[in-house]
Write an enzyme that holds these catalytic residues in place. Sequence first.
Site, PDB file in Angstrom:
ATOM      1  N   GLY A   1       0.818  -1.216   0.000  1.00  0.00           N
ATOM      2  CA  GLY A   1       0.000   0.000   0.000  1.00  0.00           C
ATOM      3  C   GLY A   1       0.851   1.264   0.000  1.00  0.00           C
TER       4      GLY A   1
ATOM      5  N   GLU B   1      -7.005  -1.962   0.861  1.00  0.00           N
ATOM      6  CA  GLU B   1      -7.406  -2.869   1.943  1.00  0.00           C
ATOM      7  C   GLU B   1      -6.137  -3.614   2.323  1.00  0.00           C
ATOM      8  OE1 GLU B   1      -8.302  -5.836   3.933  1.00  0.00           O
ATOM      9  OE2 GLU B   1      -9.418  -6.651   2.240  1.00  0.00           O
TER      10      GLU B   1
HETATM   11  C1  UN1 Z   1      -9.336 -10.878   3.661  1.00  0.00           C
HETATM   12  O1  UN1 Z   1      -8.773 -11.620   4.465  1.00  0.00           O
HETATM   13  O2  UN1 Z   1      -8.668 -10.219   2.809  1.00  0.00           O
HETATM   14  O3  UN1 Z   1     -14.229 -11.007   7.064  1.00  0.00           O
HETATM   15  C2  UN1 Z   1     -10.810 -10.753   3.529  1.00  0.00           C
HETATM   16  C3  UN1 Z   1     -13.624 -11.979   6.609  1.00  0.00           C
HETATM   17  C4  UN1 Z   1     -13.878 -12.355   5.168  1.00  0.00           C
HETATM   18  C5  UN1 Z   1     -13.040 -11.533   4.245  1.00  0.00           C
HETATM   19  C6  UN1 Z   1     -11.583 -11.476   4.588  1.00  0.00           C
HETATM   20  N1  UN1 Z   1     -15.268 -12.135   4.881  1.00  0.00           N
HETATM   21  O4  UN1 Z   1     -12.854 -12.661   7.273  1.00  0.00           O
END
Ligand code: UN1
Length: 513
Positions: free
Chosen positions: A248, A265
């Site tokens: 990032g 993210e």
């Molecule tokens: C991730 O680990 O990048 O909330 C996403 C969660 C899943 C998504 C994780 N629905 O653990």
Amino acid sequence: MPALPSTDHVLERATSALQRCGVDHLTEVTGTGHPARTPITGEALFDVAVSDPADVERAIGAADACFRTAWRDTPAPARGQLVRRLGELLREHKGDLADIVTVEAGKIRSEAAGEVQEMIDICDFAVGLSRQLYGRTMASERPGHRLMETWHPLGVVGVVTAFNFPVAVWAWNTAVALVCGDTVVWKPSELTPLTALACHALLARAAADVGAPADVHHVVVGGRDTGALLVDDPRVALLSATGSVRMGREVAPRVAARLGRCLLELGGNNAAVVAPSADLDLAVRGVVFGAAGTAGQRCTTLRRLIVHEDVAEAVTDRVVETYARLRSRIGDPFDDTTLVGPLIGEGAYRAMAQALDQATAEGGTVLGGGARCLEKEAPDAYYVEPAVVSMPRQSDIVRQETFAPILYVLTYRTLEEALAVHNGVPQGLSSSIFTRDQREAELFMSAAGSDCGIVNVNIGTSGAEIGGAFGGEKATGGGRESGSDAWRAYMRRATNTVNYSTELPLAQGVSFL
Ligand code: UN1
């Protein structure tokens, strides 16, 4: 311990699932290939073609042309029909995609199926959204004027995803981007190219079935250099990237330099506070799934347990006992009895071993787990016992995200102290409190409470539903994907002032001419 399958068996499973999804892998094999591997045995399956810069240029060019000449002008509910069809195909091929996720990411059956379910859920959400891309109408201060906003498609969305959620995170971005009128160029992790080829084939079929242009979606396969081409291309209106904080920090300034948009993210260092009033049965189950599930390789994995000193011993003992029971359930992720599959590779294992060493050097005590397993059966695969480590304080290693199953346990006396420890890390993705005291729960969710993007009560930190906005604060990058109004990041807003009078009053009472 569930025995491991042979690489040939894994290959056969991957090949037949890929073929059912519409990918004939033989056509993907080229001279300058990139080996697709399975962490189940650690061995290579076969080569997939890597995109060269000319391929990336063609993909972005085609997606951009499709956006301008077709997709942005297609009515949103009609765009939704493409995503509806994709959702149907995902339902039909749920088992196939789950197989490929298990082959490439090493997820156990139920988690792999859960990940595909997450794709289906976001498709349902996006189809509904295709009729709900609402703008507001505001009261104008001028007579005979109407003030409103309209949401328009943005352009090409570059989607960069990580190995650990190889299909769901793509689906969050793509289902929403497509109904918003954007086209997509996807760079999956180089560790999971097969899942990407399968998803692309299913989306291409959905497009053909509903008469949508094939160029709404392209996949480019490669590593950092391939990703960099998306990062730097001004035609990529939004770059949505999931991965490490390090990634990032590289990506954000480069996209900012061309004044493009970023949706990040990044890492999490998620904690659960266990208060004295907590339902301990529930807390222990939530903690163990959060910390050991997915072999500690979710961005939402529980990494820090902040437990009140009155219940610290009881909670820790039970977590350690449960971890000991997990030991016989580490192994072949295709086996229904397995609970902990492999780490993605050697690097992850080394990072875990180093973190455990550092934790010990910083005064920690490993209460259980941490050993490598099955190295004789599969010397190139990395299976580990999830580890629980008691720490005297939140030292350097605890403040870092190690992408492996290590749970650090810290104790607290007052909730204020727990909150300071909780928020005292650079990352801000997910958090939870286990308590039956409403005051504590509300405080944890208040402005003075958890500083994360996801704040839970009496459930763990991982396993969020798609209906909420997903993402986090601070070093996690600030982006929001998936449900709620996260769609707005994939569109541009136009503010419209319409004068339907015969006068031309100026705003703020200005007079001129
Ligand atoms: C991730 O680990 O990048 O909330 C996403 C969660 C899943 C998504 C994780 N629905 O653990």
